[in-house]
Scaffold this active site. Sequence first.
Site, PDB file in Angstrom:
ATOM      1  N   GLN A  97       0.837  -1.206   0.000  1.00 23.25           N
ATOM      2  CA  GLN A  97       0.000   0.000   0.000  1.00 23.25           C
ATOM      3  C   GLN A  97       0.869   1.251   0.000  1.00 23.25           C
ATOM      4  O   GLN A  97       0.597   2.215  -0.716  1.00 23.25           O
ATOM      5  CB  GLN A  97      -0.932  -0.017   1.215  1.00 23.25           C
ATOM      6  CG  GLN A  97      -1.945  -1.154   1.128  1.00 23.25           C
ATOM      7  CD  GLN A  97      -2.813  -1.265   2.363  1.00 23.25           C
ATOM      8  OE1 GLN A  97      -2.647  -0.514   3.322  1.00 23.25           O
ATOM      9  NE2 GLN A  97      -3.739  -2.210   2.348  1.00 23.25           N
ATOM     10  N   ASP A 107      -1.954 -11.600   4.758  1.00 20.24           N
ATOM     11  CA  ASP A 107      -3.395 -11.599   5.050  1.00 20.24           C
ATOM     12  C   ASP A 107      -3.905 -12.976   5.490  1.00 20.24           C
ATOM     13  O   ASP A 107      -5.087 -13.116   5.815  1.00 20.24           O
ATOM     14  CB  ASP A 107      -4.179 -11.144   3.812  1.00 20.24           C
ATOM     15  CG  ASP A 107      -3.905  -9.675   3.483  1.00 20.24           C
ATOM     16  OD1 ASP A 107      -3.594  -8.895   4.416  1.00 20.24           O
ATOM     17  OD2 ASP A 107      -3.977  -9.319   2.296  1.00 20.24           O
ATOM     18  N   ARG A 118     -11.490 -11.251   8.308  1.00 20.43           N
ATOM     19  CA  ARG A 118     -10.701 -12.488   8.228  1.00 20.43           C
ATOM     20  C   ARG A 118     -10.692 -13.245   9.560  1.00 20.43           C
ATOM     21  O   ARG A 118     -10.581 -14.473   9.575  1.00 20.43           O
ATOM     22  CB  ARG A 118      -9.284 -12.178   7.762  1.00 20.43           C
ATOM     23  CG  ARG A 118      -9.240 -11.538   6.366  1.00 20.43           C
ATOM     24  CD  ARG A 118      -7.886 -11.721   5.703  1.00 20.43           C
ATOM     25  NE  ARG A 118      -7.614 -10.696   4.711  1.00 20.43           N
ATOM     26  CZ  ARG A 118      -8.158 -10.639   3.487  1.00 20.43           C
ATOM     27  NH1 ARG A 118      -9.011 -11.557   3.087  1.00 20.43           N
ATOM     28  NH2 ARG A 118      -7.844  -9.661   2.655  1.00 20.43           N
TER      29      ARG A 118
HETATM   30  C1  S3P Z   1      -2.703  -4.727   0.138  1.00 17.31           C
HETATM   31  C2  S3P Z   1      -1.516  -4.751   0.816  1.00 17.31           C
HETATM   32  C3  S3P Z   1      -1.357  -5.358   2.150  1.00 17.31           C
HETATM   33  C4  S3P Z   1      -2.524  -6.280   2.493  1.00 17.31           C
HETATM   34  C5  S3P Z   1      -3.852  -5.698   2.152  1.00 17.31           C
HETATM   35  C6  S3P Z   1      -3.934  -5.354   0.681  1.00 17.31           C
HETATM   36  C7  S3P Z   1      -2.765  -4.074  -1.177  1.00 17.31           C
HETATM   37  O1  S3P Z   1      -1.317  -4.316   3.110  1.00 17.31           O
HETATM   38  O2  S3P Z   1      -2.484  -6.623   3.862  1.00 17.31           O
HETATM   39  O3  S3P Z   1      -4.896  -6.610   2.470  1.00 17.31           O
HETATM   40  O4  S3P Z   1      -3.757  -4.245  -1.911  1.00 17.31           O
HETATM   41  O5  S3P Z   1      -1.800  -3.368  -1.530  1.00 17.31           O
HETATM   42  P1  S3P Z   1       0.074  -3.587   3.510  1.00 17.31           P
HETATM   43  O6  S3P Z   1       0.531  -2.812   2.341  1.00 17.31           O
HETATM   44  O7  S3P Z   1      -0.314  -2.717   4.666  1.00 17.31           O
HETATM   45  O8  S3P Z   1       0.991  -4.708   3.904  1.00 17.31           O
END
Ligand code: S3P
Length: 436
Positions: free
Chosen positions: A173, A319, A391
């Site tokens: 993210q 996740d 989840r």
């Molecule tokens: C995601 C990145 C992950 C993941 C989330 C979706 C994404 O988060 O846990 O469910 O779509 O880029 P982080 O970037 O905080 O690790």
Amino acid sequence: MAMTQDWIASAGQPLRGTLDIPGDKSVSHRAVMFAALADGTSTIDGFLEGEDTRATAAIFSRLGVRIETPSPSQRIVHGVGVDGLKAADGELDCGNAGTGMRLLAGLLAAQRFDSVLVGDASLSKRPMRRVTGPLSTMGARIDTDEGGLPPLRIHGGQSLTGIDYTLEVASAQVKSAVLLAGLYANGETVVREPHPTRDYTERMLKAFGVDIDFSPGFARLRGGQRLKATDIAVPADFSSAAFFLVAASIIPGSELRLRAVGLNPRRTGLLQALRLMGADITEENASEHGGEPVADLVVRYAPLRGIAVPEALVPDMIDEFPALFVAAAAAEGPTVVSGAAELRVKESDRLAAMANGLRTLGLRVDETPDGATIFPGELQGGAVDSHGDHRIAMAFSIAGQLAKGEVRVGDVANVATSFPNYDGLATGAGFALRKA
Ligand code: S3P
């Protein structure tokens, strides 16, 4: 008193059948965002009709993008170009979605207008400095609440400059927020990762015609590029499939086929962990779906043994720990999780939520700051709290299938954020699961 929606889970049948798992959440968010920014019209097939991804689509409608829904799981997005978004007439609600809020922070920081991003109770407690930090280094102006928490008040009209940024936490993210701001910045933006994370932003920007260099742990793009509309086929979400992989692995007599599941290697750490535990999961009908590897996953019951989960797998299964905890609960011998402190800042503190819930069901779980050791045993009935985390709720619905008594799973409404009709699919396959 606020009414929450609860489930009662109890011992069901061996799981059987062929399941179609809904579309990938990460891919669906990005598909709608990039299609909105593109020149021309894009069609998205397999779009996840979850609350999180619908919230993102609704936000782009508020930003002036016309989005049609010709049939469920399909969107036609009339892109407005990178410079075509318009100020919304109020706050933009990301719901439960960290992905929505963090990626939008990068994108909206680069617009000429101001925006305010808000979220639900869970999202309002999640850390945002990890994105506002690098974005402000690029020249963005974003105010947060005390402690770096949402809402994000984004002041538009700033001129951004590209950066060379090394992530402090493994986060797709954060990487994506910086790359999206980088699309609007002067010069080049480079993101380096200590451990590679999911690369959907990079792959999909390329599919939309952006000149971007990337390899595991590295991404670089130049600002000032335009996106060209393209059609996106969203694969089935591995993170949703994960619950059925675990359930069929631990419920004796089960055999399930999960059709055309996305198997991006940055997502499939759980597959490796389950195989290390002795799971019987095979891949059939391998193909490509919108540039992503997909295959049917055929999973049969197999006795599992506890493992020390290799820390190198953690980002690739970030996740999937709620599901992994339930597999560990049903294994022979303890399972050790470490290097997973990020789980404390997901939709809930997932280490605490899983440890507490499994203890309620009669197991011993020793928690550490960045992990836990799960000691398997016979699961008893009891009432567990999902903390409104989709989840956690799905994980305990599986635990209930093996418990000696009924398991009441509290506050499950948020399952709809990522997996609409999970309970329908689960009961169709053999779960004993009903609304309380
Ligand atoms: C995601 C990145 C992950 C993941 C989330 C979706 C994404 O988060 O846990 O469910 O779509 O880029 P982080 O970037 O905080 O690790």
